[in-house]
Design a protein around this motif. Structure first.
Motif, PDB file in Angstrom:
ATOM      1  N   GLN A 131       0.836  -1.276  -0.064  1.00 31.14           N
ATOM      2  CA  GLN A 131      -0.018  -0.015  -0.089  1.00 31.14           C
ATOM      3  C   GLN A 131       0.875   1.213   0.084  1.00 31.14           C
ATOM      4  O   GLN A 131       2.047   1.221   0.602  1.00 31.14           O
ATOM      5  CB  GLN A 131      -0.920   0.048   1.036  1.00 31.14           C
ATOM      6  N   VAL A 132       0.260   2.251  -0.600  1.00 31.63           N
ATOM      7  CA  VAL A 132       1.028   3.532  -0.809  1.00 31.63           C
ATOM      8  C   VAL A 132       0.065   4.552  -0.394  1.00 31.63           C
ATOM      9  O   VAL A 132      -1.070   4.748  -0.832  1.00 31.63           O
ATOM     10  CB  VAL A 132       1.607   3.849  -2.026  1.00 31.63           C
ATOM     11  N   ARG A 133       0.517   5.491   0.413  1.00 28.06           N
ATOM     12  CA  ARG A 133      -0.277   6.581   0.882  1.00 28.06           C
ATOM     13  C   ARG A 133       0.490   7.885   0.475  1.00 28.06           C
ATOM     14  O   ARG A 133       1.774   7.935   0.704  1.00 28.06           O
ATOM     15  CB  ARG A 133      -0.447   6.864   2.386  1.00 28.06           C
ATOM     16  N   ALA A 153       0.396   8.003  -7.899  1.00 30.44           N
ATOM     17  CA  ALA A 153       1.677   7.316  -8.246  1.00 30.44           C
ATOM     18  C   ALA A 153       1.518   5.794  -8.162  1.00 30.44           C
ATOM     19  O   ALA A 153       0.359   5.303  -8.044  1.00 30.44           O
ATOM     20  CB  ALA A 153       2.484   7.389  -6.498  1.00 30.44           C
ATOM     21  N   ASP A 154       2.355   5.106  -8.849  1.00 26.62           N
ATOM     22  CA  ASP A 154       2.417   3.743  -9.428  1.00 26.62           C
ATOM     23  C   ASP A 154       3.738   2.988  -9.663  1.00 26.62           C
ATOM     24  O   ASP A 154       4.575   3.901 -10.094  1.00 26.62           O
ATOM     25  CB  ASP A 154       1.233   3.232 -10.347  1.00 26.62           C
ATOM     26  N   GLY A 161      -2.779   3.822  -9.900  1.00 27.84           N
ATOM     27  CA  GLY A 161      -3.487   3.334  -8.676  1.00 27.84           C
ATOM     28  C   GLY A 161      -3.453   3.845  -7.429  1.00 27.84           C
ATOM     29  O   GLY A 161      -4.597   3.640  -6.407  1.00 27.84           O
ATOM     30  N   TYR A 162      -2.700   4.812  -7.242  1.00 31.67           N
ATOM     31  CA  TYR A 162      -2.559   5.712  -5.845  1.00 31.67           C
ATOM     32  C   TYR A 162      -2.729   6.955  -6.047  1.00 31.67           C
ATOM     33  O   TYR A 162      -2.250   7.612  -7.044  1.00 31.67           O
ATOM     34  CB  TYR A 162      -1.163   5.416  -4.997  1.00 31.67           C
ATOM     35  N   TRP A 163      -3.609   7.601  -5.261  1.00 33.88           N
ATOM     36  CA  TRP A 163      -3.996   9.151  -5.469  1.00 33.88           C
ATOM     37  C   TRP A 163      -3.873   9.807  -3.915  1.00 33.88           C
ATOM     38  O   TRP A 163      -4.220   9.251  -3.116  1.00 33.88           O
ATOM     39  CB  TRP A 163      -5.395   9.178  -6.236  1.00 33.88           C
TER      40      TRP A 163
END
Length: 123
Positions: free
Chosen positions: A1-3, A96-97, A111-113
Motif C-alpha cells: 500500500q502507498v499513501r 503514484a504507481d 493506482g494511488y492518489w
C-alpha cells in the motif's frame, strides 16, 4: 500500500508561482510519481510525471512553465509552477504507481492518489 500526502496550492494572480509537494509513504521503492489536474465537468489531465531514475514527462501545455522534481531520499515530488495562467486553475492531484518504463507516464492509469489540492489563478 502507498499513501500520498500533498501540500501547497492556493490562490495567486496570473504570472505568479506556486509549488506543490507530495510525499509517498509505504512500499515506494522504484515508484513513479505524477501530478494530474481536473476542473469541474472535465476529465483528469496529466500534467507531469517523474520516475525513480529522474526521467521526466510533461504535458505540452505546461512545458517551459512547470518543473517536476523529486527528492528520492524523502520520496517527495515537487511541482514548481511558474507564469501561472487562469486556465491552470484546477484541483491538482498527486498520483503514484509502479509504471513499467516502456509505458507512457502521462497515459498510465495510476493506482494511488492523493486527496487533491486546489490551485486558483486569477486574471
Amino acid at each position: 500500500q502507498v499513501r500520498l500526502v500533498e501540500s501547497g496550492g492556493g490562490s495567486v494572480q496570473a504570472g505568479g508561482s506556486l509549488i506543490l509537494s507530495c510525499t509517498a509513504y509505504g512500499d515506494t521503492n522504484r515508484i513513479c510519481m505524477a501530478w494530474f489536474r481536473q476542473t469541474p465537468g472535465n476529465t483528469r489531465e496529466a500534467v507531469a510525471a517523474i520516475d525513480s531514475d529522474g526521467t521526466v514527462a510533461r504535458a505540452d501545455s505546461v512545458k517551459g512553465r512547470f518543473t517536476i522534481s523529486r527528492d528520492g531520499y524523502e520520496n517527495t515530488v515537487y511541482l514548481r509552477m511558474n507564469n501561472l495562467k487562469p486556465e491552470d486553475t484546477a484541483m491538482y492531484y498527486c498520483a503514484a504507481d509502479f509504471v513499467p518504463v516502456w509505458r507512457d507516464y502521462l497515459l498510465y492509469e495510476y493506482g494511488y492518489w492523493g486527496q487533491g489540492t486546489q490551485v486558483t489563478v486569477s486574471a
